[in-house]
Design an enzyme around this catalytic site. Structure first.
Site: not given
Ligand SMILES: [Zn+2]
Length: 245
Positions: A73, A92, A94, A162
């Protein structure tokens, strides 16, 4: 002290606060070349050291791969750096409390002082708007760019089913925003539970958001928490190294 060390420590600080688990990553725009960014090789955040930090161009190609595994990602980072010249760091993650707000119509709202930035707006990236269906991770330049476009000029965006992406003008800013975005989501859920379905919750109004953020920026109030977390993470990293010797 160096920015590469600060970046390695940022992984550990985010793990310590439950913002990332074995997944999730943080990057820094290269201080030497704004057309590049720094990101760990694919590794659980709690294990990252300076030696794991790699350099990427903004198309998210590694400058020197050396056979190391890289995050699928990574396009999230490269494409946001292309779209946002003001952004110097990207997370980024979760983080769990944020996810329910990405899958419902309930909006995250500014609830308390330290997370006032939520009041600038946190849009939701619906990946089905950009691909028919399928794997929901952001593993192509197209999806990274689409996420960046949904983010627009905001400090964070939720990713449906996500996680989220958080941006800032420095590593301390983006780490602290990520930690308080998670806390803000948790507190909003608690307030909603206490208030009940028809209950009233008083959020920060626009002026409270603007003036709270202006004070935080001018006084660099982040410095205190950043220095604390940074020194704790550095102690742990140094102790691990001693043990290995
Ligand atoms: Zn992710």
């Amino acid at each position: 002290m160096s920015l590469v060390q600060d970046l390695a420590l940022s992984y550990r600080i985010l793990a310590e606060h439950g913002v990332v688990d074995a997944y999730g990553h943080v990057s820094l725009r290269s201080p030497a070349n704004p057309e590049r960014y720094l990101l760990s090789r694919a590794l659980a955040p709690e294990l990252v050291t300076e030696a794991d930090i790699m350099e990427f161009d903004l198309d998210s190609n590694p400058v020197e791969a050396d056979g190391r595994a890289i995050y699928l990602e990574r396009f999230i980072h490269g494409e946001i750096y292309k779209l946002r010249s003001d952004v110097q760091a990207v997370v980024h993650n979760h983080s769990p409390s944020v996810i329910p707000f990405g899958v419902t119509d309930v909006k995250l709202k500014p609830l308390f002082n330290t997370a006032a930035f939520v009041g600038l707006g946190v849009p939701t990236f619906e990946i089905r708007d950009f691909q028919e269906s399928g794997d929901i991770i952001v593993k192509s330049p197209h999806l990274g760019r689409s996420l960046g476009q949904v983010l627009g000029d905001k400090p964070a965006a939720l990713m449906r089913g996500h996680g989220s992406v958080v941006v800032g003008d420095s590593l301390p800013a983006v780490v602290i925003r990520s930690i308080y975005l998670e806390l803000s989501a948790r507190l909003q859920m608690q307030a909603m539970l206490i208030a009940g379905p028809q209950g009233r919750i008083t959020f920060l109004d626009e002026r409270e958001v603007a003036e709270t953020m202006a004070r935080q920026d001018s006084a660099r109030t982040w410095t205190r928490s950043w220095e604390l977390w940074r020194s704790q993470a550095l102690q742990r990293m140094t102790a691990e190294r001693r043990k290995r010797k």
